[in-house]
Design a protein around this motif. Structure first.
Motif, PDB file in Angstrom:
ATOM      1  N   SER A  86       0.798  -1.228   0.000  1.00 40.24           N
ATOM      2  CA  SER A  86       0.000   0.000   0.000  1.00 40.24           C
ATOM      3  C   SER A  86       0.829   1.275   0.000  1.00 40.24           C
ATOM      4  O   SER A  86       0.282   2.353  -0.229  1.00 40.24           O
ATOM      5  CB  SER A  86      -0.914   0.030   1.231  1.00 40.24           C
ATOM      6  OG  SER A  86      -1.700  -1.121   1.336  1.00 40.24           O
ATOM      7  N   TYR A 126      -1.872   7.439   4.276  1.00 38.90           N
ATOM      8  CA  TYR A 126      -2.470   6.376   3.475  1.00 38.90           C
ATOM      9  C   TYR A 126      -3.804   5.966   4.091  1.00 38.90           C
ATOM     10  O   TYR A 126      -3.970   5.995   5.310  1.00 38.90           O
ATOM     11  CB  TYR A 126      -1.559   5.147   3.408  1.00 38.90           C
ATOM     12  CG  TYR A 126      -0.207   5.404   2.812  1.00 38.90           C
ATOM     13  CD1 TYR A 126      -0.057   5.683   1.465  1.00 38.90           C
ATOM     14  CD2 TYR A 126       0.939   5.349   3.609  1.00 38.90           C
ATOM     15  CE1 TYR A 126       1.197   5.903   0.914  1.00 38.90           C
ATOM     16  CE2 TYR A 126       2.194   5.570   3.067  1.00 38.90           C
ATOM     17  CZ  TYR A 126       2.312   5.854   1.724  1.00 38.90           C
ATOM     18  OH  TYR A 126       3.549   6.066   1.190  1.00 38.90           O
ATOM     19  N   ARG A 134      -7.244  -4.393   1.953  1.00 36.78           N
ATOM     20  CA  ARG A 134      -5.778  -4.337   1.806  1.00 36.78           C
ATOM     21  C   ARG A 134      -5.258  -5.607   1.142  1.00 36.78           C
ATOM     22  O   ARG A 134      -4.323  -5.557   0.338  1.00 36.78           O
ATOM     23  CB  ARG A 134      -5.112  -4.116   3.174  1.00 36.78           C
ATOM     24  CG  ARG A 134      -5.424  -2.760   3.796  1.00 36.78           C
ATOM     25  CD  ARG A 134      -4.468  -2.401   4.932  1.00 36.78           C
ATOM     26  NE  ARG A 134      -4.435  -3.388   5.985  1.00 36.78           N
ATOM     27  CZ  ARG A 134      -5.308  -3.451   6.991  1.00 36.78           C
ATOM     28  NH1 ARG A 134      -6.306  -2.584   7.056  1.00 36.78           N
ATOM     29  NH2 ARG A 134      -5.191  -4.373   7.941  1.00 36.78           N
TER      30      ARG A 134
END
Length: 265
Positions: A86, A126, A134
């Motif tokens: 990520s 984020y 995720r």
């Protein structure tokens, strides 16, 4: 000893250097000493704050450090345990990894996972979101990373080994069956054996030979006499020791290296 499809791999010993609460000079010296001792793989982690002990303190970024290790080491494989899918655009991450692979002369081991530290996400801007999302993003990132490696000029120097970390049976182990050369799990040997069975089942469903996936885990403080034979019995062949730079037990590392050498003899 039980023969698993993945028992063909030799025993390897990795060392994960905690990049926290020390200077980079101390990290560099520790990496050099571990390579001289004979470990097979040097690893760091991809976080932005200390993971153990007090929440504040010195800490260093993952991929900048790996590029420096690529120049400073000669023999060991190097990589993150694990980078977070990520934190960087997947195509950029593929390019960063390819570059480190070239700097190291083809020694990069690409460890990747879905991320879990909410503080990292929050303080660096984020979106944290749900764990399932995720993991979905990890699957999407792996496809883009593999595609980008095929497009880069020059490409990586070898087929970069992909290590996927995590124990989740429904999504993580399925992704490992699809993409991983190494699966890194956590738990006691019996717990790892159960996860190996799940991974093997995903391989069967997806048409993958389970023997293509090396099995790995982490050991915090136990010596090889406590857990080494049991890990080997369930097919684990890649054992990573966690190294605190300012509390570095060289005897512990040597014991595991002796176990590796005896096992592989």
């Amino acid at each position: 000893m039980i023969e698993h499809p993945y028992s063909k791999y030799p025993m390897r010993i990795g060392a994960q250097i905690q990049p926290q609460r020390c200077s980079y000079a101390e990290i560099r010296r520790t990496a050099a000493e571990l390579e001289e001792l004979g470990v097979d793989v040097l690893l760091n982690w991809d976080h932005f704050f200390p993971m153990y002990g007090p929440a504040e303190g010195e800490h260093f970024e993952c991929w900048s450090m790996l590029a420096a290790w690529a120049e400073a080491t000669e023999r060991v494989e190097i990589g993150p345990l694990v980078t977070c899918s990520s934190y960087r655009n997947p195509d950029l991450l593929a390019d960063m990894a390819r570059t480190v692979d070239h700097i190291s002369g083809g020694r990069l081991l690409f460890g990747i996972g879905a991320g879990w530290s909410e503080r990292d996400y929050r303080e660096y801007g984020y979106e944290f979101g749900a764990a399932g999302r995720r993991l979905d993003a990890l699957g999407e990132a792996l496809v883009r990373i593999e595609r980008r490696w095929g497009l880069l000029n020059p490409p990586p120097l070898r087929k970069v080994p992909v290590l996927i970390g995590g124990n989740g049976e429904r999504k993580t182990l399925r992704l490992a069956a699809l993409h991983a050369d190494i699966w890194h799990g956590f738990g006691r040997p019996d717990q790892l054996a159960a996860k190996h069975g799940v991974l093997d089942a995903w391989c069967a469903e997806l048409g993958r030979d389970p023997g293509e996936i090396e099995r790995a885990t982490r050991v915090l403080r136990k010596g090889p006499e406590e857990v080494g034979p049991a890990l080997a019995e369930v097919g684990t062949r890649f054992v990573t020791l966690v190294i605190s730079v300012r509390d570095f037990d060289r005897g512990h590392v040597r014991d595991w290296l002796d176990f590796r050498d005896e096992f592989n003899r």
